[in-house]
Design a protein around this motif. Structure first.
Motif, PDB file in Angstrom:
ATOM      1  N   PRO A 150      59.582   8.525  43.753  1.00  0.00           N
ATOM      2  CA  PRO A 150      60.352   9.734  43.462  1.00  0.00           C
ATOM      3  C   PRO A 150      59.945  10.318  42.116  1.00  0.00           C
ATOM      4  O   PRO A 150      59.665   9.583  41.161  1.00  0.00           O
ATOM      5  CB  PRO A 150      61.799   9.235  43.422  1.00  0.00           C
ATOM      6  N   ALA A 151      59.925  11.628  42.040  1.00  0.00           N
ATOM      7  CA  ALA A 151      59.555  12.309  40.802  1.00  0.00           C
ATOM      8  C   ALA A 151      60.307  13.629  40.719  1.00  0.00           C
ATOM      9  O   ALA A 151      60.944  14.058  41.670  1.00  0.00           O
ATOM     10  CB  ALA A 151      58.042  12.539  40.753  1.00  0.00           C
ATOM     11  N   GLY A 152      60.217  14.292  39.568  1.00  0.00           N
ATOM     12  CA  GLY A 152      60.866  15.579  39.405  1.00  0.00           C
ATOM     13  C   GLY A 152      62.322  15.439  39.006  1.00  0.00           C
ATOM     14  O   GLY A 152      62.792  14.378  38.588  1.00  0.00           O
ATOM     15  N   ALA A 153      63.053  16.528  39.127  1.00  0.00           N
ATOM     16  CA  ALA A 153      64.461  16.589  38.757  1.00  0.00           C
ATOM     17  C   ALA A 153      65.080  17.793  39.447  1.00  0.00           C
ATOM     18  O   ALA A 153      64.363  18.613  40.038  1.00  0.00           O
ATOM     19  CB  ALA A 153      64.619  16.705  37.243  1.00  0.00           C
TER      20      ALA A 153
ATOM     21  N   CYS B 285      56.253  18.189  38.495  1.00  0.00           N
ATOM     22  CA  CYS B 285      56.025  18.153  37.046  1.00  0.00           C
ATOM     23  C   CYS B 285      56.831  19.234  36.334  1.00  0.00           C
ATOM     24  O   CYS B 285      57.395  18.990  35.261  1.00  0.00           O
ATOM     25  CB  CYS B 285      54.540  18.320  36.754  1.00  0.00           C
ATOM     26  N   THR B 286      56.889  20.432  36.920  1.00  0.00           N
ATOM     27  CA  THR B 286      57.634  21.533  36.308  1.00  0.00           C
ATOM     28  C   THR B 286      59.106  21.183  36.175  1.00  0.00           C
ATOM     29  O   THR B 286      59.721  21.376  35.112  1.00  0.00           O
ATOM     30  CB  THR B 286      57.476  22.816  37.140  1.00  0.00           C
ATOM     31  N   ASP B 287      59.704  20.681  37.254  1.00  0.00           N
ATOM     32  CA  ASP B 287      61.125  20.350  37.224  1.00  0.00           C
ATOM     33  C   ASP B 287      61.401  19.166  36.304  1.00  0.00           C
ATOM     34  O   ASP B 287      62.419  19.144  35.600  1.00  0.00           O
ATOM     35  CB  ASP B 287      61.648  20.058  38.630  1.00  0.00           C
ATOM     36  N   TYR B 288      60.500  18.202  36.278  1.00  0.00           N
ATOM     37  CA  TYR B 288      60.685  17.051  35.390  1.00  0.00           C
ATOM     38  C   TYR B 288      60.596  17.494  33.930  1.00  0.00           C
ATOM     39  O   TYR B 288      61.400  17.075  33.087  1.00  0.00           O
ATOM     40  CB  TYR B 288      59.625  15.990  35.684  1.00  0.00           C
TER      41      TYR B 288
END
Length: 336
Positions: free
Chosen positions: A178-181, A320-323
């Motif tokens: 899982p990644a991001g936010a 990556c943008t959201d993270y």
């Protein structure tokens, strides 16, 4: 009402948003072992809906029984567990106590309350060093450490439970990385333990908290020599849980499925993506590879697609943008 264990954690909190936005009332429990109550306050803020909450360790049978007697619970999503890189090698009994013993105690409470619909948060970790890629659910299971074995033991227990009583509807979700936010930037990953997540460290370098990123191995049999892994956006993962839950309720039968993007991203690709979205350089150094690391680990998510129509939708740049938005808006995590 849906009971969510480990609801204040990274994946649990994002799944609570998806549940609430799709009309499911949520009862959340967490013991704050690796999470913050602030996450659920922000879930309520994002959705403009309330969440019932109890501080509870899943090994506390008496408190679980009281919770089940006080609420009308239709199903459970079980996230509560522990995972920290390296820690499980020095504290295996703690991992078996929480991840295996806690699951047994929770299932006993469910059984007493007559709740027979449950989703279990499992892991691709139990595939060990996968013999081929992409990895399907029928691949040989070979958990390589106490964390993976604790997840595998819990899966075996759940399978035995279903064999003993076919009235159970249990879905096992083996997910990859899982990644991001959440796109609002209000909730994201805020680990108290030592994370084992390259995006976390890439963001720390971009934010100036670390001088450079360490890459373990550039001599793998991959296109650029670095490890290739399957990453999926945490909101895709949250949506997968709610899609799976709907399937359990409508079809009344269990399953074991992978949740992954079905795409492989190398360590260097992730670094370049972070550089693109932040406009900042991500310095790195190469060290020797870790002995147990797998060169390529990619999910075959086709079974989840065929059963309940789920597939990952977000790109690596979106992760990556959201993270990065989460990190820049919350440089201290949930600690204001």
């Amino acid at each position: 009402m849906i009971l969510v264990t480990g609801a204040c954690g990274y994946i649990g909190s994002h799944t609570c948003i998806e549940l609430l936005e799709r009309g499911y009332p949520v009862l959340a429990i967490d013991n704050y072992a690796n999470s913050s109550r602030e996450a659920l306050f922000r879930v309520e803020e994002i959705t403009d809906k309330g969440v019932a909450f109890h501080q509870c360790d899943i090994r506390d049978r008496m408190l679980l029984n009281r919770i089940f007697s006080d609420y009308s619970i239709d199903g459970v999503i079980h996230f509560a567990g522990i995972k920290a890189s390296g820690e499980y090698l020095s504290e295996p009994l703690r991992y078996f106590s929480v991840n295996v013993g806690g699951t047994v105690t929770l299932m006993q409470a469910l059984s007493d309350a007559g709740v027979k619909h449950m989703l279990y948060s499992s892991s691709a970790n139990m595939y060990g060093q996968a013999e081929s890629a992409p990895v399907s659910e029928s691949a040989r299971l070979s958990a390589a450490n106490p964390y993976g074995r604790s997840k595998l033991m819990a899966e075996v227990i759940l399978a035995d439970l279903v064999r003993a009583d076919p009235n159970w509807s249990i879905g096992v979700l083996r997910y990859f990385n899982p990644a991001g936010a959440h796109p609002s930037g209000r909730i994201g990953e805020d680990p108290k333990d030592i994370p084992n997540n390259i995006m976390f460290y890439a963001a720390q370098v971009a934010a100036g908290e670390l001088d450079k990123l360490t890459i373990f191995g550039d001599d793998y049999p991959t296109e650029d020599g670095t490890q290739v892994s399957d990453y999926l956006h945490v909101m895709d993962l949250a949506r997968g849980h709610v899609d799976a839950l709907a399937y359990l309720f409508t079809q009344g039968k269990g399953f074991t499925v992978n949740l992954g993007s079905g795409k492989g991203y190398s360590v260097l690709e992730i670094i370049r993506a972070f550089e693109r979205v932040t406009g900042l350089p991500i310095p790195y150094e190469i060290k020797s590879r870790k002995v147990a690391d797998t060169p390529v680990c990619i999910a075959n998510p086709s079974l989840a697609t065929s059963l309940f129509g789920w597939k990952a939708e977000h790109t690596l740049d979106e992760m990556c943008t959201d993270y990065w938005r989460w990190v820049t808006m919350n440089p201290n995590g949930y600690k204001e």
